[in-house]
Design a protein around this motif. Structure first.
Motif, short mmCIF file in Angstrom:
data_model
loop_
_atom_site.label_atom_id
_atom_site.label_comp_id
_atom_site.label_asym_id
_atom_site.label_seq_id
_atom_site.Cartn_x
_atom_site.Cartn_y
_atom_site.Cartn_z
N LEU A 184 -5.34 3.83 6.05
CA LEU A 184 -4.92 4.81 5.20
C LEU A 184 -5.26 6.08 5.60
O LEU A 184 -6.60 6.40 5.64
CB LEU A 184 -5.20 4.55 3.70
CG LEU A 184 -4.44 5.28 2.55
CD1 LEU A 184 -3.01 5.34 2.87
CD2 LEU A 184 -5.13 4.75 1.45
N ASN A 208 -5.37 -2.58 7.92
CA ASN A 208 -4.73 -1.31 7.19
C ASN A 208 -5.32 -0.04 7.48
O ASN A 208 -6.61 -0.34 7.20
CB ASN A 208 -4.11 -1.57 5.96
CG ASN A 208 -3.09 -2.65 5.59
OD1 ASN A 208 -2.11 -2.73 6.54
ND2 ASN A 208 -2.95 -3.42 4.61
N VAL A 252 0.46 4.69 -2.81
CA VAL A 252 -0.24 5.76 -2.24
C VAL A 252 0.68 7.11 -2.43
O VAL A 252 1.95 7.01 -2.22
CB VAL A 252 -0.97 5.61 -0.95
CG1 VAL A 252 -1.73 4.30 -1.11
CG2 VAL A 252 0.25 5.54 0.17
N LEU A 288 0.75 -1.27 0.05
CA LEU A 288 -0.08 0.11 0.25
C LEU A 288 0.77 1.37 -0.03
O LEU A 288 0.71 2.18 -0.86
CB LEU A 288 -1.05 0.00 1.31
CG LEU A 288 -2.17 0.99 1.30
CD1 LEU A 288 -2.85 0.45 0.06
CD2 LEU A 288 -2.91 0.60 2.49
N ARG A 289 1.72 1.25 0.97
CA ARG A 289 2.91 2.42 0.80
C ARG A 289 3.26 2.57 -0.39
O ARG A 289 3.80 3.81 -0.91
CB ARG A 289 3.87 2.18 1.92
CG ARG A 289 3.36 2.13 3.27
CD ARG A 289 4.56 2.26 4.19
NE ARG A 289 4.00 2.15 5.76
CZ ARG A 289 4.10 1.11 6.33
NH1 ARG A 289 4.58 -0.37 6.00
NH2 ARG A 289 3.62 1.13 7.58
N TRP A 335 -0.46 10.37 2.15
CA TRP A 335 -1.06 9.45 2.82
C TRP A 335 -0.20 8.65 3.77
O TRP A 335 0.80 8.28 3.22
CB TRP A 335 -2.12 8.70 2.06
CG TRP A 335 -3.02 9.42 1.21
CD1 TRP A 335 -2.83 10.31 -0.05
CD2 TRP A 335 -4.24 9.44 1.42
NE1 TRP A 335 -4.13 10.80 -0.46
CE2 TRP A 335 -5.02 10.17 0.51
CE3 TRP A 335 -4.99 8.83 2.42
CZ2 TRP A 335 -6.50 10.38 0.61
CZ3 TRP A 335 -6.43 8.92 2.43
CH2 TRP A 335 -6.85 9.88 1.49
N VAL A 393 -0.05 4.94 6.01
CA VAL A 393 -0.30 3.70 5.88
C VAL A 393 0.14 3.29 7.48
O VAL A 393 1.31 3.34 7.93
CB VAL A 393 0.24 2.94 5.15
CG1 VAL A 393 -0.18 1.54 5.53
CG2 VAL A 393 -0.08 3.40 3.55
#
Length: 232
Positions: free
Chosen positions: A224, A222, A208, A204-205, A212, A214
């Motif tokens: 965000l 998780n 994004v 995810l990092r 944002w 995480v």
């Protein structure tokens, strides 16, 4: 375990069994109460960002059956806020179920619309806090980028997107815990698919924008976060 990016959840199919779909929406409150932790998120993150003077607004993107939308309104109302919570979902089946839930709960400070976040951006709408639950893993790369851009445009103070964190332990525990629900709805089948589709924190990092944050949250969650402006 690699992310199952091409897997499809049954309830996302336009031709899925309507009876099982309604049962799935009806079982969401139980499942979300047990695994999603929105009560804590409201107390720790959302409540401090709501204005104590004048009206306060929360937007729930991809609200599904509306249980979290209704809970956020209930908690904010209990805490004395002049609250209005809007739940949006592009699926008319979800919007119809959520609208019925609103009537059953007698929640005049809640509104459900069939809409997307980009519709609200185009209309120039703003909310103090923007949230979503279990939406991120449904999105392709361009759709994720669009959701985050829309959230930043819609939120005056805070955006919180909460999702599952992929792990074998989560698969095993969720599969065992939801075995009594097997065949009664899409909860077990789609929940297992959702876990396989969900992100690891490092994944995810990597996708994004820098604004944002995480955050890993137990168990198997998780978050965000985008803080639009500091508290006064």
């Amino acid at each position: 375990m690699l992310r199952a990016v091409t897997a499809v959840e049954e309830m996302d199919r336009p031709d899925c069994d309507p009876v099982l779909l309604r049962r799935t929406y009806a079982q969401f409150p139980l499942v979300n109460t047990l695994v999603s932790g929105w009560g804590g998120l409201y107390r720790q993150l959302i409540r401090p960002r709501l204005p104590t003077q004048g009206p306060a607004g929360i937007l729930d993107i991809g609200c599904g059956g509306g249980d979290i939308t209704l809970a956020l309104a209930r908690w904010a109302r209990r805490d004395g806020f002049d609250i209005h919570v809007t739940g949006i979902d592009p699926d008319d089946r979800a919007q119809r179920f959520a609208a019925g839930a609103r009537l059953r709960h007698g929640a005049p400070d809640v509104e459900f619309r069939r809409a997307t976040s980009s519709d609200l951006v185009a209309a120039g709408e703003r909310f103090d806090v923007v949230v979503s639950n279990h939406v991120l893993h449904h999105l392709g790369e361009a759709e994720l980028d669009g959701l985050l851009a829309d959230s930043a445009a819609l939120a005056r103070s805070l955006a919180v997107h909460a999702d599952i964190r992929r792990s074998r332990a989560a698969l095993l525990l969720f599969g065992a815990a939801t075995l009594p629900l097997a065949g009664t709805s899409f909860i077990r089948r789609d929940g297992l698919t959702s876990i396989r589709r969900s992100y690891l924190p490092e994944e995810l990092r990597a996708v994004v924008p820098p604004a944002w944050q995480v955050i890993e949250r137990r168990p198997f969650r998780n978050l965000l976060l985008h803080r639009v402006e500091p508290l006064a």
